[in-house]
Design an enzyme around this catalytic site. Structure first.
Site, PDB file in Angstrom:
ATOM      1  N   GLU A 111       0.836  -1.197   0.000  1.00 43.24           N
ATOM      2  CA  GLU A 111       0.000   0.000   0.000  1.00 43.24           C
ATOM      3  C   GLU A 111       0.872   1.248   0.000  1.00 43.24           C
ATOM      4  OE1 GLU A 111      -2.645  -0.215   3.335  1.00 43.24           O
ATOM      5  OE2 GLU A 111      -3.707  -1.947   2.506  1.00 43.24           O
ATOM      6  N   CYS A 124       3.503   8.432   1.180  1.00 38.24           N
ATOM      7  CA  CYS A 124       4.082   7.480   2.117  1.00 38.24           C
ATOM      8  C   CYS A 124       4.174   6.143   1.381  1.00 38.24           C
ATOM      9  CB  CYS A 124       3.151   7.397   3.333  1.00 38.24           C
ATOM     10  SG  CYS A 124       3.640   6.162   4.518  1.00 38.24           S
ATOM     11  N   CYS A 131       6.348  -6.972   7.329  1.00 28.51           N
ATOM     12  CA  CYS A 131       7.519  -6.336   7.946  1.00 28.51           C
ATOM     13  C   CYS A 131       8.330  -7.403   8.657  1.00 28.51           C
ATOM     14  CB  CYS A 131       7.077  -5.252   8.930  1.00 28.51           C
ATOM     15  SG  CYS A 131       8.488  -4.347   9.631  1.00 28.51           S
ATOM     16  N   CYS A 135       6.495  -4.811  15.825  1.00 24.53           N
ATOM     17  CA  CYS A 135       6.138  -3.838  16.870  1.00 24.53           C
ATOM     18  C   CYS A 135       4.655  -4.041  17.205  1.00 24.53           C
ATOM     19  CB  CYS A 135       6.397  -2.421  16.366  1.00 24.53           C
ATOM     20  SG  CYS A 135       8.100  -2.202  15.788  1.00 24.53           S
ATOM     21  N   CYS A 138       1.622  -1.848  15.955  1.00 23.25           N
ATOM     22  CA  CYS A 138       1.589  -1.500  14.529  1.00 23.25           C
ATOM     23  C   CYS A 138       0.810  -2.549  13.737  1.00 23.25           C
ATOM     24  CB  CYS A 138       3.028  -1.405  14.009  1.00 23.25           C
ATOM     25  SG  CYS A 138       3.132  -1.265  12.236  1.00 23.25           S
ATOM     26  N   CYS A 362      -1.181   6.649  10.051  1.00 22.21           N
ATOM     27  CA  CYS A 362       0.078   6.046  10.466  1.00 22.21           C
ATOM     28  C   CYS A 362      -0.133   4.765  11.268  1.00 22.21           C
ATOM     29  CB  CYS A 362       0.818   7.067  11.316  1.00 22.21           C
ATOM     30  SG  CYS A 362       2.425   6.519  11.809  1.00 22.21           S
TER      31      CYS A 362
END
Ligand code: SF4
Length: 373
Positions: A111, A124, A131, A135, A138, A362
């Site tokens: 994305e 962004c 990933c 975390c 997230c 975010c």
């Protein structure tokens, strides 16, 4: 140029994962390719101009010959991304979901988000599918790591968004900038865990014959991979943002697990060394989680960690996603937290959340779409 297509006239076309991607080529790469293909040199500039406009389908490159269009179609992976979906927020933010086309990664989703403001347009971008890190606050971190993006796939996100904004600009009523001026590596993935592609994509964005986006307009956000930050400073010193989220080791070990490998003292040394131009700052990102990292001791630790001469703090409202284990701090707490920092001479801002209605804010990016057909 690192790779050039071999003469495949007598062999079957290479697998798409082996092919060079048009967005990862600069003008000199294309000139070398035209020489190899015995095409006039000016063809390179023609193809490159189309590429910079985001036209990556050779069949739409109207001023080049049919045989060159065929050659581009068979020898290169000209458009390495397929746009699967675009969602538009009422505030002008647009979220794009792309599928990769390359070999065994075909169908995997990434994305990118376009965030317009009055005088600038920021994209962004993603650097990985999923990933490598984990975390817990997230949304991307809940998606298993599946692939590093190539430089071509990173650049193609920008090219596709530029093309979309040209063919369907933002409504004038929004009074927002409708082109890409700034790039942030803050989408899916840890960019410095995909170092080669990310360095190469930065060079391509900055190339003066190409998109010509200055270093001052490119920001890379990392969770704190110390050796890679040092190398970035040596090779491509773009603006740096650090996902800090706590200045207490025991807590950061949980919130940003890479801290167990590179604890705060190492990160501190590394940030002190990162090259900064005049008037520039490193941004320390701090997502405020209710009763987790917004307490008095968290504030004191943060004040002690920050170097106000070189750094500023960006406080971020936590954007909950389905199943998230945390709650965001109240707006009032957030303002107080910021005021305390400011009273200690630390530049602190509260980031306005954009595109929340389309899960583009975010920490909310996660590609959960399956490729149709
Ligand atoms: S915050 Fe960044 S590094 Fe951590 S899991 Fe999310 S995308 Fe990965």
């Amino acid at each position: 140029m690192s790779r050039m297509p071999t003469n495949t006239a007598s062999t079957s076309p290479a697998d798409s994962s082996d092919k060079i991607q048009l967005p990862e080529m600069d003008l000199s790469d294309l000139q070398a390719l035209m020489l190899q293909w015995k095409q006039p040199k000016f063809r390179a500039k023609q193809v490159f101009d189309w590429r910079n406009k985001g036209v990556l389908n050779p069949d739409e490159m109207k001023n080049i010959s049919a045989d060159l269009r065929d050659k581009l179609n068979t020898e290169l992976l000209c458009d390495p991304l397929k746009l699967m979906r675009r969602e538009c927020s009422s505030d002008g933010t647009r979220k794009y979901v792309f599928a990769l086309k390359r070999g065994r990664f075909a169908g995997k989703m990434v994305e990118a988000v376009f965030i317009p403001e009055e005088k600038r347009g920021t994209v962004c971008i993603s650097s990985q599918v999923g990933c490598v890190l984990d975390c817990p606050f997230c949304h991307t971190g809940t998606q298993a790591f599946e692939a590093n993006l190539s430089a071509g796939e990173i650049v193609a996100q920008i090219l596709a968004i530029k093309a979309d904004l040209r063919s369907d600009p933002l409504s004038e009523a929004l009074e927002m900038f409708s082109d890409v001026t700034h790039i942030v590596y803050m989408g899916m993935g840890e960019p410095l865990a995909n170092e080669d592609s990310v360095h190469k994509s930065i060079a391509l964005f900055m190339h003066e014959d190409g998109l010509n986006i200055s270093r001052r307009r490119i920001t890379l956000s990392t969770s704190g991979l110390v050796p890679q930050i040092n190398r970035l400073g040596e090779v491509q010193p773009v603006n740096l943002a650090i996902s800090l989220h706590s200045a207490i080791d025991e807590q950061r070990d949980v919130l940003v697990p890479i801290n167990r490998k590179y604890p705060l003292a190492e990160l501190r040394d590394c940030l002190n060394r990162y090259p900064l131009r005049k008037q520039r700052h490193i941004t320390l990102e701090y997502v405020l989680l209710d009763a987790v990292n917004d307490r008095a001791e968290d504030l004191q630790a943060l004040i002690a960690f920050v170097n106000p001469e070189r750094e500023r703090v960006n406080l971020i409202q936590f954007n909950p996603y389905p199943g998230s284990p945390y709650q965001g701090t109240s707006k009032e707490n957030m303002r107080e937290f910021a005021q305390h920092l400011i009273s200690k001479g630390i530049r602190a801002t509260v980031r306005r959340s954009r595109g929340q209605d389309i899960m583009a804010a975010c920490g909310q990016l996660k590609a959960d779409t399956k490729l149709q057909g």
